[in-house]
Design a protein around this motif. Structure first.
Motif, mmCIF file in Angstrom:
data_model
loop_
_atom_site.group_PDB
_atom_site.id
_atom_site.type_symbol
_atom_site.label_atom_id
_atom_site.label_comp_id
_atom_site.label_asym_id
_atom_site.label_seq_id
_atom_site.Cartn_x
_atom_site.Cartn_y
_atom_site.Cartn_z
ATOM 1 N N CYS A 50 29.543 -0.484 36.603
ATOM 2 C CA CYS A 50 30.006 -2.026 35.553
ATOM 3 C C CYS A 50 29.388 -2.790 37.044
ATOM 4 O O CYS A 50 30.596 -3.566 38.277
ATOM 5 C CB CYS A 50 31.697 -1.674 35.744
ATOM 6 N N CYS A 79 38.769 -4.398 41.093
ATOM 7 C CA CYS A 79 38.367 -5.213 39.209
ATOM 8 C C CYS A 79 38.128 -7.376 39.260
ATOM 9 O O CYS A 79 39.916 -7.394 38.958
ATOM 10 C CB CYS A 79 38.930 -4.348 38.379
ATOM 11 N N CYS A 97 39.981 1.887 31.769
ATOM 12 C CA CYS A 97 40.233 1.262 33.207
ATOM 13 C C CYS A 97 42.289 1.847 33.299
ATOM 14 O O CYS A 97 42.238 1.827 34.605
ATOM 15 C CB CYS A 97 40.326 -0.112 33.255
HETATM 16 S S1 SF4 Z 1 38.278 -0.982 36.061
HETATM 17 FE FE1 SF4 Z 1 37.200 -1.170 34.221
HETATM 18 S S2 SF4 Z 1 36.118 -3.420 34.088
HETATM 19 FE FE2 SF4 Z 1 37.133 -3.349 35.763
HETATM 20 S S3 SF4 Z 1 34.932 -2.738 37.554
HETATM 21 FE FE3 SF4 Z 1 36.339 -0.945 37.632
HETATM 22 S S4 SF4 Z 1 35.348 -0.123 35.403
HETATM 23 FE FE4 SF4 Z 1 34.760 -2.108 35.308
#
Ligand code: SF4
Ligand code: SF4
Length: 266
Positions: free
Chosen positions: A72, A87, A110
């Motif tokens: 991601c 994130c 997520c």
């Molecule tokens: S929590 Fe979800 S949106 Fe955030 S970095 Fe990880 S995979 Fe990406």
């Protein structure tokens, strides 16, 4: 419920693809996180703008080591000092909107995903890991590999006769020695068994036992077998068993030398 992703002294982004690149070393990982963070800091906090930025970032990023495992581009550094990974689309970071739908999964996934370590580790093990690694790179490698962590702590206990406790890590010399032992995870060949072994649960959800085929290399079982097995020191991996065995011995000895008996706390 135990929390592992964001702890006061360490953070993890393994399930967002943090280590899924051929060069998963600290500096390469740092460079990629910095690149994303700089772009996303300048990006308007809207779903459209984040989606566009995510697509551009994904194009310019390193090729994944395992193409089937998602990486991601919204994972970055949460702080200016680049000590904490997390994130950048989370509402606590954007200051309001939840932009995780712009990433490789969606908000629901997520928000709800917890890796198996949440079920296996207890709070003391999590705290020891946090204290002994304490950064954006080593913490995630160790906290997601429960067998490795337990083998390392067990090997120190077997050598010293003392179970590793939180109070032992107040000693800088021992803490440093334990960090070096756990840092074996940072030094494995790309794609080695020991890197991503933690993500191989069996049918019952427990980790599939790994083992070194000593017969193939005509060797007796190593006294450090549990730890060596966890780091993938077998003839089928890219790692060198003898080299790793020497390193394990050296790093365990350093732990033992610095873990002189402490009075029992009552
Ligand atoms: S929590 Fe979800 S949106 Fe955030 S970095 Fe990880 S995979 Fe990406
Ligand atoms: S791999 Fe586990 S500890 Fe790491 S961020 Fe994902 S859920 Fe949290």
């Amino acid at each position: 419920m135990i929390r592992l992703c964001q702890r006061p002294g360490a953070s993890c982004g393994a399930c967002c693809g943090l280590y899924n690149s051929r060069d998963h070393g600290r500096e390469a990982v740092r460079a990629e996180l910095t690149r994303r963070t700089l772009v996303l800091r300048r990006t308007a906090p809207t779903l459209g703008a984040f989606s566009e930025a995510a697509a551009r970032l994904a194009e310019g990023g390193p090729a994944p080591l395992f193409p089937s495992v998602r990486v991601c581009p919204l994972l970055g550094f949460l702080d200016e000092a680049e000590t904490r990974v997390g994130c950048l689309a989370h509402p606590l970071v954007t200051g309001g909107p939840d932009l995780r739908d712009a990433g490789v999964y969606d908000v629901t996934i997520c928000e709800s995903f917890l890796c198996p370590s949440h079920a296996w580790l207890d709070e003391e093990e999590a705290e020891l890991t946090e204290l002994a690694t304490g950064d954006f790179h080593l913490y995630g490698l160790v906290v997601t590999d429960v067998p490795f962590l337990r083998a390392a702590l067990g090997a120190v206990a077997a050598l010293t006769g003392a179970r590793v406790e939180r109070r032992h890590l107040a000693r800088p010399a021992f803490r440093e020695a334990l960090t070096r032992l756990l840092a074996l995870k940072e030094e494995l060949e790309p794609g080695s068994e020991g890197l991503f072994g933690a993500f191989r649960p069996g049918r019952d959800g427990e980790p599939v036992p790994r083992q070194i085929d000593y017969q193939v290399i005509d060797r007796d079982r190593s006294p450090y077998d549990a730890l060596l097995t966890c780091v993938g020191a077998d003839p089928h991996s890219g790692n060198d068993l003898d080299l790793l065995e020497n390193e394990v011995r050296r790093r365990l000895d350093a732990c033992a030398e610095t873990l002189t008996p402490l009075p029992v706390q009552r």
